[in-house]
Design a protein around this motif. Structure first.
Motif, PDB file in Angstrom:
ATOM      1  N   ASP A  49       0.845  -1.193   0.000  1.00 17.90           N
ATOM      2  CA  ASP A  49       0.000   0.000   0.000  1.00 17.90           C
ATOM      3  C   ASP A  49       0.886   1.251   0.000  1.00 17.90           C
ATOM      4  N   THR A  50       0.243   2.401   0.002  1.00 21.93           N
ATOM      5  CA  THR A  50       0.980   3.656  -0.149  1.00 21.93           C
ATOM      6  C   THR A  50       1.925   3.944   1.014  1.00 21.93           C
ATOM      7  N   THR A  51       1.584   3.485   2.226  1.00 23.40           N
ATOM      8  CA  THR A  51       2.478   3.779   3.350  1.00 23.40           C
ATOM      9  C   THR A  51       3.803   3.055   3.211  1.00 23.40           C
ATOM     10  N   GLU A  52       3.832   1.917   2.554  1.00 24.60           N
ATOM     11  CA  GLU A  52       5.093   1.210   2.326  1.00 24.60           C
ATOM     12  C   GLU A  52       5.958   1.954   1.317  1.00 24.60           C
ATOM     13  N   LEU A  54       5.512   5.507   0.471  1.00 21.86           N
ATOM     14  CA  LEU A  54       5.702   6.908   0.827  1.00 21.86           C
ATOM     15  C   LEU A  54       6.086   7.117   2.287  1.00 21.86           C
ATOM     16  N   GLY A  55       5.846   6.118   3.122  1.00 25.29           N
ATOM     17  CA  GLY A  55       6.110   6.285   4.550  1.00 25.29           C
ATOM     18  C   GLY A  55       4.896   6.856   5.235  1.00 25.29           C
ATOM     19  N   GLY A  56       5.024   7.098   6.502  1.00 25.68           N
ATOM     20  CA  GLY A  56       3.912   7.636   7.269  1.00 25.68           C
ATOM     21  C   GLY A  56       4.396   8.738   8.181  1.00 25.68           C
ATOM     22  N   PHE A  57       3.482   9.364   8.830  1.00 24.75           N
ATOM     23  CA  PHE A  57       3.807  10.439   9.751  1.00 24.75           C
ATOM     24  C   PHE A  57       3.447   9.997  11.158  1.00 24.75           C
ATOM     25  N   GLU A  58       4.350  10.243  12.068  1.00 22.68           N
ATOM     26  CA  GLU A  58       4.128   9.874  13.449  1.00 22.68           C
ATOM     27  C   GLU A  58       4.453  11.085  14.303  1.00 22.68           C
ATOM     28  N   GLN A  59       3.582  11.366  15.244  1.00 27.03           N
ATOM     29  CA  GLN A  59       3.845  12.503  16.118  1.00 27.03           C
ATOM     30  C   GLN A  59       5.021  12.171  17.026  1.00 27.03           C
TER      31      GLN A  59
END
Length: 146
Positions: A49-52, A54-59
């Motif tokens: 999926d896209t998170t793999e 583009l990565g993700g955002f974590e606070q």
């Protein structure tokens, strides 16, 4: 090859689709080699999926490591003062005054209560306290060896 080169020139994404072993990877490797660019290959499948990609955002709490450091220094100050009280009360007082001054003056600033950044001034003041602690620790160690 020309279509891929045009897409790359225009900063468009290129998606190559086709059966296995038709030359998709070889085509891209040749293009990268001819243009002198570094190529990173990532195997894809339908489960990605896209998170793999583009990565993700974590606070992230940027102040947390600083708080942990201050807690460790505080624990070290307590242990050092406890060890030094029997040997050199004057040196222990110097460390205690420096640490107390740091806590009263700089701790609110560096934990986001005044400003949200840890400045070089704050780091330098903490370093000065650590140097005093190191001197006292060396003195304690020399006494205990004697």
């Amino acid at each position: 090859m020309e279509s891929i080169m045009k897409c790359v020139q225009m900063s468009w994404m290129v998606i190559l689709v086709g059966p296995a072993s038709v030359g998709k990877t070889s085509l891209v490797q040749l293009l990268a080699h001819l243009t002198g660019h570094t190529l990173k290959i990532m195997a894809m499948n339908s489960a990605m999926d896209t998170t793999e990609l583009l990565g993700g955002f974590e606070q992230v709490d940027l102040i947390r490591p600083w708080r942990q450091l201050l807690e460790k220094v505080e624990g070290a100050v307590r242990a050092l003062l406890r060890d030094s009280l029997l040997m050199s009360a004057d040196d222990a007082e110097v460390v205690l005054r420096a640490w107390s001054h740091f806590l009263l003056t700089y701790k609110p600033k560096c934990l986001g209560e005044g400003s949200k950044t840890i400045t070089m001034e704050i780091v330098n003041k903490l370093e000065a306290v650590l140097l005093l602690m190191q001197r006292l620790n060396n003195k304690i160690n020399s006494y205990s060896k004697a």
